[in-house]
Design a protein around this motif. Structure first.
Motif, PDB file in Angstrom:
ATOM      1  N   LEU A   1      -2.765   3.403  -3.383  1.00  0.00           N
ATOM      2  CA  LEU A   1      -3.998   4.069  -2.936  1.00  0.00           C
ATOM      3  C   LEU A   1      -4.743   4.663  -4.122  1.00  0.00           C
ATOM      4  O   LEU A   1      -5.959   4.553  -4.238  1.00  0.00           O
TER       5      LEU A   1
ATOM      6  N   ARG B   1      -6.275   1.965  -6.315  1.00  0.00           N
ATOM      7  CA  ARG B   1      -7.469   1.431  -5.682  1.00  0.00           C
ATOM      8  C   ARG B   1      -8.678   2.294  -5.973  1.00  0.00           C
ATOM      9  O   ARG B   1      -9.756   1.809  -6.291  1.00  0.00           O
ATOM     10  N   ASN B   2      -8.450   3.588  -5.843  1.00  0.00           N
ATOM     11  CA  ASN B   2      -9.562   4.497  -6.026  1.00  0.00           C
ATOM     12  C   ASN B   2     -10.058   4.479  -7.464  1.00  0.00           C
ATOM     13  O   ASN B   2     -11.253   4.503  -7.730  1.00  0.00           O
TER      14      ASN B   2
ATOM     15  N   MET C   1       0.847  -1.194   0.000  1.00  0.00           N
ATOM     16  CA  MET C   1       0.000   0.000   0.000  1.00  0.00           C
ATOM     17  C   MET C   1       0.883   1.246   0.000  1.00  0.00           C
ATOM     18  O   MET C   1       1.212   1.798   1.025  1.00  0.00           O
ATOM     19  N   GLU C   2       1.283   1.669  -1.160  1.00  0.00           N
ATOM     20  CA  GLU C   2       2.013   2.927  -1.262  1.00  0.00           C
ATOM     21  C   GLU C   2       1.038   3.947  -1.821  1.00  0.00           C
ATOM     22  O   GLU C   2      -0.115   3.644  -2.102  1.00  0.00           O
ATOM     23  N   LEU C   3       1.517   5.173  -2.026  1.00  0.00           N
ATOM     24  CA  LEU C   3       0.651   6.231  -2.531  1.00  0.00           C
ATOM     25  C   LEU C   3       0.023   5.808  -3.854  1.00  0.00           C
ATOM     26  O   LEU C   3      -1.183   5.932  -4.085  1.00  0.00           O
TER      27      LEU C   3
ATOM     28  N   ALA D   1     -11.951   1.341  -8.079  1.00  0.00           N
ATOM     29  CA  ALA D   1     -13.216   1.269  -7.361  1.00  0.00           C
ATOM     30  C   ALA D   1     -14.356   1.823  -8.216  1.00  0.00           C
ATOM     31  O   ALA D   1     -15.520   1.531  -7.976  1.00  0.00           O
ATOM     32  N   ARG D   2     -13.996   2.658  -9.202  1.00  0.00           N
ATOM     33  CA  ARG D   2     -15.015   3.203 -10.109  1.00  0.00           C
ATOM     34  C   ARG D   2     -14.587   2.876 -11.538  1.00  0.00           C
ATOM     35  O   ARG D   2     -14.191   3.757 -12.288  1.00  0.00           O
TER      36      ARG D   2
ATOM     37  N   PHE E   1       0.127  15.433   1.362  1.00  0.00           N
ATOM     38  CA  PHE E   1      -0.206  14.038   1.060  1.00  0.00           C
ATOM     39  C   PHE E   1      -1.482  13.966   0.232  1.00  0.00           C
ATOM     40  O   PHE E   1      -1.547  13.266  -0.784  1.00  0.00           O
TER      41      PHE E   1
ATOM     42  N   MET F   1      -8.419  10.947   6.593  1.00  0.00           N
ATOM     43  CA  MET F   1      -6.966  10.830   6.425  1.00  0.00           C
ATOM     44  C   MET F   1      -6.242  11.946   7.175  1.00  0.00           C
ATOM     45  O   MET F   1      -5.248  11.708   7.862  1.00  0.00           O
TER      46      MET F   1
ATOM     47  N   GLU G   1     -13.489  11.128   3.205  1.00  0.00           N
ATOM     48  CA  GLU G   1     -12.315  10.246   3.243  1.00  0.00           C
ATOM     49  C   GLU G   1     -11.038  11.058   3.488  1.00  0.00           C
ATOM     50  O   GLU G   1     -10.190  10.686   4.291  1.00  0.00           O
TER      51      GLU G   1
END
Ligand SMILES: Nc1ncnc2c1ncn2[C@@H]1O[C@H](COP(=O)(O)OP(=O)(O)O)[C@@H](O)[C@H]1O
Ligand SMILES: [Mg+2]
Lengths: 229, 380
Positions: free
Chosen positions: B6, B9-10, B1-3, B13-14, B295, B286, B282
């Protein structure tokens, strides 16, 4: 370590057009080791207080001190760093990152803190086991029940073993059984930490070592509950 | 799980939204790559043609720089004589007068390009290395030597008539082997009948061949000094001239593809903006957990960059594939590879895609990183 979390003459006013809303006023208290519940009716300033203690927001009066550090004098990013290293949070629901699995949510603060990947995963799974949701480690939050989500959130709050733990209505939307599980885990974790629990659930508050009563943004009463735990 | 993880993933997700955005970037990049590949292709084949064309210097009338194929012949016999005299003084190897005539329309399919040669001069003097596959190489007074592609295209065989005008008719006396160069598309004929058709004694250009050791640039400048009204251009000059013209047409074509690029950029910006709006809480979480503003900023910018660079890569691949297909077609039709996806074009396309992503991501990223934590947390 940092010692207590002290609020000194803490106040917050919101300006809404013409009129001013006083959300919190003259709040002074030093939160010691152990659990402190903050109760009061809706709109009494509980969330406002927690926002100021955690450095999410800045007070319009007074200040927050973590030992020697004046939290309200730090910059936005410095406050974020303080939160990462010294504070854990459990909010009402919907506070997990929806695109990350349970263990990845727990590993997120570890990632921010720069731990290597292996150590992150090990620690995350370890914590999930402690809160009893290890078998859900690879599920996304949307596949977890409310109680499981809050337990994952608690595991995440404890990831970097912070000395301070904040919870805002952590059992708000849970059924009786889940509420009991989350509450006992929370108070257990709060024993050797500074736990500040904001709730309007008096039953939950009664399990804390101290209760502060807020009304209209003012601290009106403190009490130490009887030995009814 | 690096930047990066992430961000991925996002996007995953769509999937539908991410895919459509990606498609937009792919189309934008593909069209830009294709548009610009024509300029690169022209550059490349021009350089190849010029390196195959024998003469080091071409003398043309002033104002006819470039490849004056279709201009009316303006160099008079008198000017030719003076050029020969000047050439003798300067010690050049040879000066060959030539004349071009195009018969037919603009369509290269049906047009005939005639090049006139002085008596006794065979086309291999100008295009070294070419050979006949049938018949001879040196045309007689009423003969024509036909390039391989023209012969194939128009199905010309030895002895066939070629009519230049109602009164002038030539016969095919030789057919050349395919050389891959300009000569494949030309018909070589004696100067006389061409001049007769045009009713002139003039020439289109004088081709100067140099002796070993002579410097094209120096000789060209010396010739110009002695031949007022004429321009002596070297292969380098032609390239420079063509380069200038190509630059302008590059700009025009880039301008056209800019429309697609802007649309692609807006798609990315829209997707990222929506994703920022949906993820306000979200981001609040964070930040509450200790993420700094930088970030969040990087998270959002990276999302735009990822969409743009991945789309750019796919677009480049697709553009290269289509360019190959176009070349396959034009090679068969006119014998030229019209399109070239060169290394610098690829690099440029990727940089444009990245720049696109960056500019589309900056504003949403700035916005996302500035939302106050309490406000972000309050939103569900
Ligand atoms: N952003 C805001 N702008 C204006 N008023 C606010 C804002 N946040 C809270 N308040 C007001 O401050 C008071 C305290 O709110 P809050 O701390 O959320 O109470 P509680 O958490 O105890 O329900 C309420 O009257 C609320 O309307
Ligand atoms: Mg509240």
């Amino acid at each position: 370590m940092m010692g207590a979390v002290r609020a000194e003459n803490l106040g917050k006013r919101y300006r809404q057009g013409e009129k001013e809303v006083v959300a919190l006023e003259g709040f002074t208290f030093a939160f010691p080791q152990g659990s402190t519940a903050v109760v009061g009716p809706s709109g009494s300033g509980k969330t406002t207080l927690l926002n100021l203690l955690a450095g999410f927001d800045l007070p319009t009066e007074g200040g927050v001190y973590l030992g020697e550090v004046a939290l309200h004098r730090l910059s936005e990013d410095e406050r974020a760093e303080v939160r990462l290293r010294h504070m854990g949070f459990v909010f009402q629901q919907w506070n997990l990152i929806p695109t990350l699995t349970a263990w990845e949510n727990v590993a997120f603060p570890l990632f921010l803190a720069g731990l290597p990947p292996r150590a992150r995963k090990e620690r995350a799974l370890d914590l999930l086991e402690k809160v009893g949701v290890l078998e859900r480690a690879h599920h996304l939050p949307s596949r977890l029940s409310g109680g499981e989500q809050q337990r994952v959130a608690l595991a995440r709050a404890l990831a970097l073993d912070p000395p301070i733990l904040f919870a805002d209505e952590p059992t708000g939307n849970l059924d009786a059984e889940s509420r009991e599980q989350v509450a006992s885990l929370l108070f257990h974790a709060g024993q050797e930490r500074i736990l500040v629990l904001v709730t309007h659930d008096l039953e939950l508050a009664a399990r804390a070592e101290r209760i502060l009563y807020l009304k209209g943004g003012r601290l009106v009463r403190q009490e130490v509950p009887g030995p009814s735990r | 799980m690096e930047l990066f993880h992430l961000v991925l993933r996002n996007l995953l997700a769509r999937p539908v939204r991410s895919f459509l955005t990606l498609l937009g970037v792919v189309i934008a990049t593909t069209s830009m790559v294709l548009f610009l590949s024509f300029g690169e292709g022209l550059r490349r084949s021009l350089a190849q043609e010029l390196s195959r064309v024998g003469p080091a210097i071409q003398i043309v009338p002033e104002g006819m720089e470039g490849l004056g194929f279709s201009g009316y012949p303006e160099i008079t016999p008198e000017e030719y004589r003076r050029a020969v005299a000047a050439g003798k003084d300067l010690g050049v190897k040879r000066i060959t007068p030539t004349l071009f005539l195009v018969r037919g329309g603009f369509d290269p399919q049906t047009s005939f390009f005639f090049q006139g040669l002085p008596e006794g001069v065979a086309p291999d003097l100008l295009y070294p290395g070419i050979k006949p596959q049938a018949g001879r190489l040196l045309p007689s007074e009423e003969g024509a030597i036909v390039g391989a592609k023209v012969a194939k295209r128009s199905q010309l065989a030895l002895g066939n008539p070629l009519r230049l005008s109602p009164r002038v008719e030539l016969r095919v006396e030789g057919i050349l082997e395919e050389s891959g160069g300009l000569a494949d598309n030309l018909i070589f004929v004696p100067l006389k009948p061409l001049q007769e058709v045009l009713g002139t004694e003039n020439y289109t250009a004088l081709l100067v061949a140099l002796n070993p050791g002579q410097k094209a640039e120096e000789v060209a400048r010396a010739l110009e000094a002695r031949l007022p009204g004429l321009k002596a251009q070297t292969t380098g000059d032609v390239m420079r001239f063509a380069e200038r013209a190509l630059r302008i047409s590059d700009l025009v074509r880039f301008g056209i593809s800019l429309v697609a690029l802007v649309v692609g950029g807006l798609l990315v910006a829209n997707t990222v903006m929506m994703s920022v709006y949906e993820r306000t809480r979200e981001f609040g979480v964070m930040r509450a957990l200790g993420a700094k503003r930088g970030f969040i900023f990087r998270l959002v910018v990276l999302e735009a960059l990822l969409l743009a660079s991945f789309g750019g890569l796919l677009g480049l691949a697709l553009g290269s594939a289509v360019s190959q297909a176009i070349n396959l077609y034009t090679l068969g039709q006119v014998g030229l590879a019209l399109s070239a996806v060169t290394f610098r074009l690829s690099l440029f396309a990727l940089l444009v895609a990245l720049g696109l992503g960056l500019s589309a991501g900056l504003l949403p990223a700035y916005h996302a990183s500035r939302i106050p934590v309490v406000e972000a947390l309050g939103r569900v």
